[in-house]
Structure formats: structure tokens, C-alpha cells
Scaffold this motif. Structure first.
Motif, PDB file in Angstrom:
ATOM      1  N   UNK A 108       0.728  -1.099  -0.036  1.00  0.00           N
ATOM      2  CA  UNK A 108       0.028  -0.069   0.050  1.00  0.00           C
ATOM      3  C   UNK A 108       0.927   1.435  -0.096  1.00  0.00           C
ATOM      4  N   UNK A 109       1.524   1.618  -1.191  1.00  0.00           N
ATOM      5  CA  UNK A 109       2.292   2.610  -1.098  1.00  0.00           C
ATOM      6  C   UNK A 109       1.687   3.777  -2.130  1.00  0.00           C
ATOM      7  N   UNK A 110       1.948   5.026  -1.882  1.00  0.00           N
ATOM      8  CA  UNK A 110       1.358   6.027  -2.786  1.00  0.00           C
ATOM      9  C   UNK A 110       1.965   6.101  -3.921  1.00  0.00           C
ATOM     10  N   UNK A 111       1.356   5.730  -5.067  1.00  0.00           N
ATOM     11  CA  UNK A 111       1.598   5.733  -6.512  1.00  0.00           C
ATOM     12  C   UNK A 111       1.914   7.135  -7.221  1.00  0.00           C
ATOM     13  N   UNK A 112       3.210   7.593  -7.633  1.00  0.00           N
ATOM     14  CA  UNK A 112       3.161   8.952  -8.065  1.00  0.00           C
ATOM     15  C   UNK A 112       3.843   8.774  -9.501  1.00  0.00           C
ATOM     16  N   UNK A 113       3.476   9.673 -10.478  1.00  0.00           N
ATOM     17  CA  UNK A 113       3.711   9.705 -11.939  1.00  0.00           C
ATOM     18  C   UNK A 113       3.865  11.146 -12.025  1.00  0.00           C
ATOM     19  N   UNK A 114       5.159  11.346 -13.132  1.00  0.00           N
ATOM     20  CA  UNK A 114       5.577  12.515 -13.241  1.00  0.00           C
ATOM     21  C   UNK A 114       4.442  13.295 -14.512  1.00  0.00           C
ATOM     22  N   UNK A 115       4.253  14.549 -14.275  1.00  0.00           N
ATOM     23  CA  UNK A 115       3.190  15.170 -15.049  1.00  0.00           C
ATOM     24  C   UNK A 115       3.449  14.960 -16.563  1.00  0.00           C
ATOM     25  N   UNK A 161      -4.087  10.063 -19.017  1.00  0.00           N
ATOM     26  CA  UNK A 161      -4.489  11.669 -19.568  1.00  0.00           C
ATOM     27  C   UNK A 161      -5.851  12.049 -18.935  1.00  0.00           C
ATOM     28  N   UNK A 162      -6.265  11.172 -18.549  1.00  0.00           N
ATOM     29  CA  UNK A 162      -7.835  11.153 -17.760  1.00  0.00           C
ATOM     30  C   UNK A 162      -7.496  11.973 -16.655  1.00  0.00           C
ATOM     31  N   UNK A 163      -6.292  11.331 -15.711  1.00  0.00           N
ATOM     32  CA  UNK A 163      -6.081  11.776 -14.541  1.00  0.00           C
ATOM     33  C   UNK A 163      -4.984  13.156 -14.583  1.00  0.00           C
ATOM     34  N   UNK A 164      -4.728  13.362 -15.624  1.00  0.00           N
ATOM     35  CA  UNK A 164      -3.910  14.651 -15.918  1.00  0.00           C
ATOM     36  C   UNK A 164      -4.924  15.798 -16.132  1.00  0.00           C
ATOM     37  N   UNK A 201      -2.524  12.368 -28.472  1.00  0.00           N
ATOM     38  CA  UNK A 201      -1.902  12.260 -27.474  1.00  0.00           C
ATOM     39  C   UNK A 201      -1.534  10.851 -26.795  1.00  0.00           C
ATOM     40  N   UNK A 202      -2.079   9.987 -27.227  1.00  0.00           N
ATOM     41  CA  UNK A 202      -1.954   8.492 -26.711  1.00  0.00           C
ATOM     42  C   UNK A 202      -0.655   8.047 -27.544  1.00  0.00           C
ATOM     43  N   UNK A 203      -0.499   8.534 -28.762  1.00  0.00           N
ATOM     44  CA  UNK A 203       0.563   8.060 -29.333  1.00  0.00           C
ATOM     45  C   UNK A 203       0.507   6.824 -29.993  1.00  0.00           C
ATOM     46  N   UNK A 204      -0.946   6.476 -30.438  1.00  0.00           N
ATOM     47  CA  UNK A 204      -1.261   5.279 -31.238  1.00  0.00           C
ATOM     48  C   UNK A 204      -0.942   5.581 -32.668  1.00  0.00           C
ATOM     49  N   UNK A 205      -0.571   4.387 -33.221  1.00  0.00           N
ATOM     50  CA  UNK A 205      -0.159   4.441 -34.597  1.00  0.00           C
ATOM     51  C   UNK A 205      -1.117   3.994 -35.502  1.00  0.00           C
TER      52      UNK A 205
END
Length: 310
Positions: A35-42, A218-221, A239-243
Motif C-alpha cells: 500500500x504505497x502512494x503511486x506517483x507519476x510525473x506530469x 491522460x484522464x488523471x492529468x 496524445x496517446x501516441x497510437x499508430x
């Protein structure tokens, strides 16, 4: 490091070459916890830095918008993927956690692989330890060239997502990593220590499709604590980078909408407008109704919810 209590990893061979003396610039992650707080860079949440491909992706990809650009240049082993990103999220999260606990942190992080696998909801079978080494190879080999800011600092930079890695303890077959050290890029480290980050729902790691993970990022951002967010499918695909072709992309979005597995958010496809839109709404019903009522969009929200229930 904590003792392993379930599904212990394969037997260790060799040993930690740093035994008896921890280098001053080495940050050892805190005791393992589920149970650790999950962090992601913006920045990496906003821009399509990581490949969505299941196969080896050696394409050079470029994304530009509003004066910001990022060029992703993979090595021969392939571009780093959305799933490779898990180890960066783990390191960033531990750095933030360590800093909050008053522990001296650094870009160089020692990772015990078993807790990492558990914490990111991965298999702990033997092959998983080999896949971690492959993750490091792709992350080290992928070059990012960008002028995107972290913590309001802008400059053109070219760098690997990790600068180096070293396996310090191997599995018995000598192919998988039980423990390793890696140095994350200064770009990511700045984001971690200056809190240019967002917290992710733990359910992020349970999303099995790369596109689902990008949608959640993207939704979280963009939606964040708001009641809803809308984006056109062409811009979303960019924005997703989908090809994929736009038709196949829409089909995959429809499947994700149908399964409705994104944590914290409901997603809908609005085909009544051109171009079609993805509509994201919070799962907090009280907030959704309150904000929709204030904005005079209660019937608009109700229409989507009724379609979801039908």
C-alpha cells in the motif's frame, strides 16, 4: 528490505557487490509494502513518450504541440513501453516517499525486484525477473529529445529515461534480476523532488492494455478532480501516441468504453458530434450531480449515464 512471506523469488546467486558499504549517492527504497502512494510525473503523463506496441518498436516518433516537442529515438532492442514505465513509477514513488520521511534521496535507486513485482501487480514467476532486465535495456536505450519543462525549467535535452543500470543479484539461471540499481534521468528526478507529479489509483497497474493505461494517465492529468472532461478522438489518438488507423483506434476505444475499467472515472463515446468525442466523468456521483447542476448540464450527464445502464 523486508522478508518475503509469500511466493518467494527464485534462489539468489552471487551477492550484493556493495555489501558492507552503501555508496553515498545510492537511495535504497523503503521497506516493501503493498500500500504505497503511486506517483507519476506530469510530463510523461501528458506526452506519448512510451510505446503502446506489444512488439519491438524501433520507429522514431515525434510529438509537437503548443511549442513543446518530444522526439523518441529507440535503440535496436526497441522503444520503452507503457509497461516498462512501471519501474520508473516505482522509483519516483519511492523517492517521493523517502523525501517525505526525511531520508536523503538520489537519482540512483536500489530496487529489490520481488517487492517491485508485487507492488505493480505483476507475476512473480521466474520469467518476470528476466523481463525486468529487458525493461531496463529498453529504458536505457530509448533516447528522449525534448524541450518540455519539468518544474518550469525549459531547455532542449537529449537523454535516456535511465542513465545506467546494474544487476547486483541474479536468479539461479543467471538471466533474471533479483536486485538491481539504476539511475533515473535528471529530467524525471527533478519532477520527483520538486513534486511535479500526480498520484495514481492503485488500479492503474491492473489495466492490462497499453491504451487503457494511456487513457487513464491522460484522464488523471486533464480531468483530475473535475467532474468531467471531453476530448476529440483525433486529438486523443495523437496524445496517446497510437499508430493505428483512426477506424481501428475508434474500435479499440469502444471496447475500452464497454468494459469501463478505468479507476475513478467513467468513460463514454459521444458519436453525436463530429469529430466524435471521448467524454470522461468522475465516479463520485454526488460531485458529478452537484457540478452538472451548477453548470446546467444535468440532462447532458444523465443522458450518458442512462446509455451506460441500458
Amino acid at each position: 528490505m523486508s522478508d518475503h512471506t509469500t511466493n518467494p523469488p527464485p534462489g539468489r546467486t552471487g551477492g550484493n557487490i556493495l555489501a558492507g558499504a552503501v555508496q553515498p549517492d545510492l537511495f535504497v527504497v523503503l521497506e516493501a509494502t503493498h500500500d504505497w502512494p503511486i506517483k507519476d510525473d506530469i510530463s510523461s503523463m501528458e506526452y506519448p513518450i512510451f510505446s503502446l506496441s506489444k512488439n519491438r518498436d524501433t520507429r522514431i516518433r515525434v510529438y509537437s504541440r503548443a511549442g513543446r516537442s518530444v522526439r523518441i529515438i529507440p535503440s535496436v532492442v526497441g522503444a520503452s513501453t507503457v509497461f516498462d514505465k512501471d519501474i520508473l513509477i516505482y522509483c519516483i514513488s519511492q523517492i517521493v516517499r523517502g523525501q517525505g520521511a526525511g531520508i536523503k534521496v538520489s537519482r540512483r535507486v536500489r530496487v529489490d525486484v520481488y517487492p517491485f513485482l508485487l507492488g505493480t501487480r505483476r507475476s512473480t514467476g521466474g520469467a518476470a525477473y528476466e523481463r525486468v532486465v529487458d525493461m531496463c535495456r529498453r529504458l536505457k536505450g530509448t533516447t528522449i529529445e525534448t524541450n518540455i519543462k519539468t518544474n518550469e525549467k525549459e531547455q532542449l535535452e537529449g537523454f535516456g529515461l535511465i542513465e545506467d543500470y546494474r544487476v547486483t543479484s541474479w536468479t539461479k539461471n543467471g538471466k533474471g534480476a533479483l536486485e538491481l540499481e539504476l539511475t533515473i534521468s535528471e529530467w524525471l528526478y527533478r519532477a520527483a523532488v520538486d513534486f511535479d507529479i500526480l498520484t495514481l489509483h492503485p488500479g492503474y497497474f491492473s489495466l492490462g492494455q497499453a491504451l487503457e493505461r494511456r487513457l487513464y494517465e491522460l484522464t488523471r492529468k486533464h480531468c483530475g478532480d473535475k467532474a468531467w472532461w471531453e476530448i476529440s478522438l483525433p486529438l486523443l489518438q495523437e496524445k496517446t501516441g497510437s499508430s493505428q488507423t483512426s477506424r481501428r483506434f475508434k474500435q479499440d476505444i469502444k471496447e475500452i468504453v464497454r468494459h469501463d475499467q478505468l479507476p475513478d472515472y467513467r468513460i463514454f463515446l459521444d458519436e453525436s458530434v463530429k469529430p466524435n468525442k471521448l467524454v470522461v466523468m468522475t465516479r463520485e456521483n454526488a460531485k458529478l450531480v452537484r457540478d452538472a447542476n451548477k453548470a446546467g448540464k444535468l440532462s447532458w450527464v444523465a443522458n450518458f449515464l442512462q446509455k451506460k445502464l441500458s
